[in-house]
Design an enzyme around this catalytic site. Sequence first.
Site, PDB file in Angstrom:
ATOM      1  CB  CYS A 176      -0.439   2.353   4.059  1.00  0.00           C
ATOM      2  SG  CYS A 176      -2.003   1.752   3.439  1.00  0.00           S
ATOM      3  CG  ASP A 177       3.304   1.125   4.421  1.00  0.00           C
ATOM      4  OD1 ASP A 177       2.909   1.609   5.494  1.00  0.00           O
ATOM      5  OD2 ASP A 177       3.076  -0.053   4.083  1.00  0.00           O
ATOM      6  CB  CYS A 228      -0.903  -0.048   1.237  1.00  0.00           C
ATOM      7  SG  CYS A 228      -1.907   1.418   1.468  1.00  0.00           S
TER       8      CYS A 228
HETATM    9  C1  FAD Z   1       0.739  -4.748   5.169  1.00  0.00           C
HETATM   10  C2  FAD Z   1      -0.446  -3.807   5.075  1.00  0.00           C
HETATM   11  C3  FAD Z   1      -0.325  -2.534   5.615  1.00  0.00           C
HETATM   12  C4  FAD Z   1      -1.404  -1.654   5.569  1.00  0.00           C
HETATM   13  N1  FAD Z   1      -1.252  -0.407   6.113  1.00  0.00           N
HETATM   14  C5  FAD Z   1      -2.313   0.421   6.122  1.00  0.00           C
HETATM   15  C6  FAD Z   1      -2.186   1.732   6.699  1.00  0.00           C
HETATM   16  O1  FAD Z   1      -1.113   2.131   7.177  1.00  0.00           O
HETATM   17  N2  FAD Z   1      -3.298   2.526   6.672  1.00  0.00           N
HETATM   18  C7  FAD Z   1      -4.475   2.144   6.115  1.00  0.00           C
HETATM   19  O2  FAD Z   1      -5.438   2.902   6.157  1.00  0.00           O
HETATM   20  N3  FAD Z   1      -4.613   0.924   5.551  1.00  0.00           N
HETATM   21  C8  FAD Z   1      -3.567   0.063   5.533  1.00  0.00           C
HETATM   22  N4  FAD Z   1      -3.683  -1.154   4.938  1.00  0.00           N
HETATM   23  C9  FAD Z   1      -4.979  -1.523   4.341  1.00  0.00           C
HETATM   24  C10 FAD Z   1      -5.944  -1.948   5.462  1.00  0.00           C
HETATM   25  O3  FAD Z   1      -5.312  -2.899   6.282  1.00  0.00           O
HETATM   26  C11 FAD Z   1      -7.220  -2.525   4.865  1.00  0.00           C
HETATM   27  O4  FAD Z   1      -7.826  -1.549   4.050  1.00  0.00           O
HETATM   28  C12 FAD Z   1      -8.210  -2.932   5.937  1.00  0.00           C
HETATM   29  O5  FAD Z   1      -7.636  -3.833   6.858  1.00  0.00           O
HETATM   30  C13 FAD Z   1      -9.442  -3.592   5.313  1.00  0.00           C
HETATM   31  O6  FAD Z   1     -10.322  -3.884   6.368  1.00  0.00           O
HETATM   32  P1  FAD Z   1     -11.477  -4.977   6.254  1.00  0.00           P
HETATM   33  O7  FAD Z   1     -12.052  -5.056   7.609  1.00  0.00           O
HETATM   34  O8  FAD Z   1     -12.358  -4.670   5.115  1.00  0.00           O
HETATM   35  O9  FAD Z   1     -10.776  -6.359   5.869  1.00  0.00           O
HETATM   36  P2  FAD Z   1      -9.496  -7.124   6.382  1.00  0.00           P
HETATM   37  O10 FAD Z   1      -8.591  -6.273   7.173  1.00  0.00           O
HETATM   38  O11 FAD Z   1      -8.967  -7.788   5.149  1.00  0.00           O
HETATM   39  O12 FAD Z   1     -10.100  -8.222   7.377  1.00  0.00           O
HETATM   40  C14 FAD Z   1     -10.826  -9.299   6.889  1.00  0.00           C
HETATM   41  C15 FAD Z   1     -11.259 -10.153   8.062  1.00  0.00           C
HETATM   42  O13 FAD Z   1     -12.147 -11.165   7.597  1.00  0.00           O
HETATM   43  C16 FAD Z   1     -11.793 -12.391   8.183  1.00  0.00           C
HETATM   44  N5  FAD Z   1     -12.328 -13.470   7.365  1.00  0.00           N
HETATM   45  C17 FAD Z   1     -12.057 -13.779   6.070  1.00  0.00           C
HETATM   46  N6  FAD Z   1     -12.747 -14.884   5.699  1.00  0.00           N
HETATM   47  C18 FAD Z   1     -13.482 -15.259   6.786  1.00  0.00           C
HETATM   48  C19 FAD Z   1     -14.386 -16.333   7.060  1.00  0.00           C
HETATM   49  N7  FAD Z   1     -14.681 -17.260   6.140  1.00  0.00           N
HETATM   50  N8  FAD Z   1     -14.944 -16.415   8.295  1.00  0.00           N
HETATM   51  C20 FAD Z   1     -14.655 -15.485   9.236  1.00  0.00           C
HETATM   52  N9  FAD Z   1     -13.815 -14.448   9.042  1.00  0.00           N
HETATM   53  C21 FAD Z   1     -13.233 -14.353   7.833  1.00  0.00           C
HETATM   54  C22 FAD Z   1     -10.280 -12.333   8.298  1.00  0.00           C
HETATM   55  O14 FAD Z   1      -9.815 -13.271   9.253  1.00  0.00           O
HETATM   56  C23 FAD Z   1     -10.109 -10.887   8.756  1.00  0.00           C
HETATM   57  O15 FAD Z   1     -10.291 -10.809  10.145  1.00  0.00           O
HETATM   58  C24 FAD Z   1      -2.619  -2.057   4.963  1.00  0.00           C
HETATM   59  C25 FAD Z   1      -2.735  -3.337   4.414  1.00  0.00           C
HETATM   60  C26 FAD Z   1      -1.660  -4.203   4.457  1.00  0.00           C
HETATM   61  C27 FAD Z   1      -1.783  -5.577   3.870  1.00  0.00           C
END
Ligand code: FAD
Length: 325
Positions: free
Chosen positions: A151-152, A148
């Site tokens: 983000c970084d 990202c």
């Molecule tokens: C390395 C990295 C660094 C990042 N840094 C930043 C940053 O500095 N700032 C920023 O704003 N964004 C950052 N992001 C992006 C940010 O992390 C994501 O936009 C955000 O986490 C998305 O949130 P979400 O809740 O939609 O999904 P996710 O964070 O993808 O969470 C998905 C969840 O669903 C669960 N899940 C999946 N399938 C199932 C299932 N079948 N049953 C039950 N649970 C399930 C997973 O276990 C997880 O808990 C970063 C991403 C990465 C990879």
Amino acid sequence: MDFNLTNFSTSKSGDVEQVRVLIIGSGPAGLTAALYAARADLEPVVLTGMEHGGQVSLTYTVENYPGFPEGIGGQEMVERFQKQAERFGARIEFDSATDVDLSKRPFRIKTYNKEYLAETLIIASGATPRHLNVVGETEFTGRGVSYCATCDGWFFKDKDVYVVGGGDSALEESIFLTRYAKSVTIVHRRDELRAGPILQKRAMENPKINFLYDTVITEIIGKDAVKSVHVKNVKTNEESERPTDGVFVFIGHDPNTQLFRGQLDMDERGYIKVDQLMKTNVPGVFVGGEAGDPNFRQVITSAGMGAAAAMQAGHFLDEHVGYVS
Ligand SMILES: Cc1cc2nc3c(=O)[nH]c(=O)nc-3n(C[C@H](O)[C@H](O)[C@H](O)COP(=O)(O)OP(=O)(O)OC[C@H]3O[C@@H](n4cnc5c(N)ncnc54)[C@H](O)[C@@H]3O)c2cc1C
């Protein structure tokens, strides 16, 4: 099972549990949905899935979420999200959804441990950035390896970075990175880019961007942080080690939505189609976060969608189930 829709409340019976709001996912979207649903007295249950805390829990520091002027560790951030939701009665289950039936309400969700009958469902299962699957990638994620630029990018002021990918997002993010980085080297496994011509032109005209075609990264090397990459030319098999401060991987994201295929409308990439009110094509099923958002992919936008999905679930219960708290 007799399922009374009026004054429906959370109840357990053997391995089947009836809930008003079931949330699949414990990332920013799921935990924020849990906070809002819990504060509306809906006793939400959150299934964590295999990645408790979601993608952001893997990152060292988050500096673009308001309220934390010094930044905050990704893990600490999601722990705080969870604590806040639990304070109002959300229940977190270390379990994953394995099968869903959305053909009628209550929705039937099977997990490894039990089965839920959910009056409303919030899907917050997120997405997974595609990985290179090379040595050093996991070890240095958050310490030089990133998925990202928004983000970084800031951490790479005046540094040299490598970007992997040849599509639109790789080029867009590379151009963005030139705001900070001293140089950006785009590594692409083919001899031509997949990105659109305008983006290609902009990237090629940018004096900070270099291209390394027909090349793959085979290893990411460092100690506390990334120091170099091992690369290989796929045509000549020539290998070399090149110094760099960071590796940005932009080879696509896969939404974690396979479970809902055939039951919910999705776009061609598998992102669930969601309207402005977080509704899907199935009444009572809402989406928060990256499972329905191929565009913004941030903690704040995912959390915002999670909050909206929970508010909508509350409205749905008011209208359709006649729930009285
Ligand atoms: C390395 C990295 C660094 C990042 N840094 C930043 C940053 O500095 N700032 C920023 O704003 N964004 C950052 N992001 C992006 C940010 O992390 C994501 O936009 C955000 O986490 C998305 O949130 P979400 O809740 O939609 O999904 P996710 O964070 O993808 O969470 C998905 C969840 O669903 C669960 N899940 C999946 N399938 C199932 C299932 N079948 N049953 C039950 N649970 C399930 C997973 O276990 C997880 O808990 C970063 C991403 C990465 C990879």
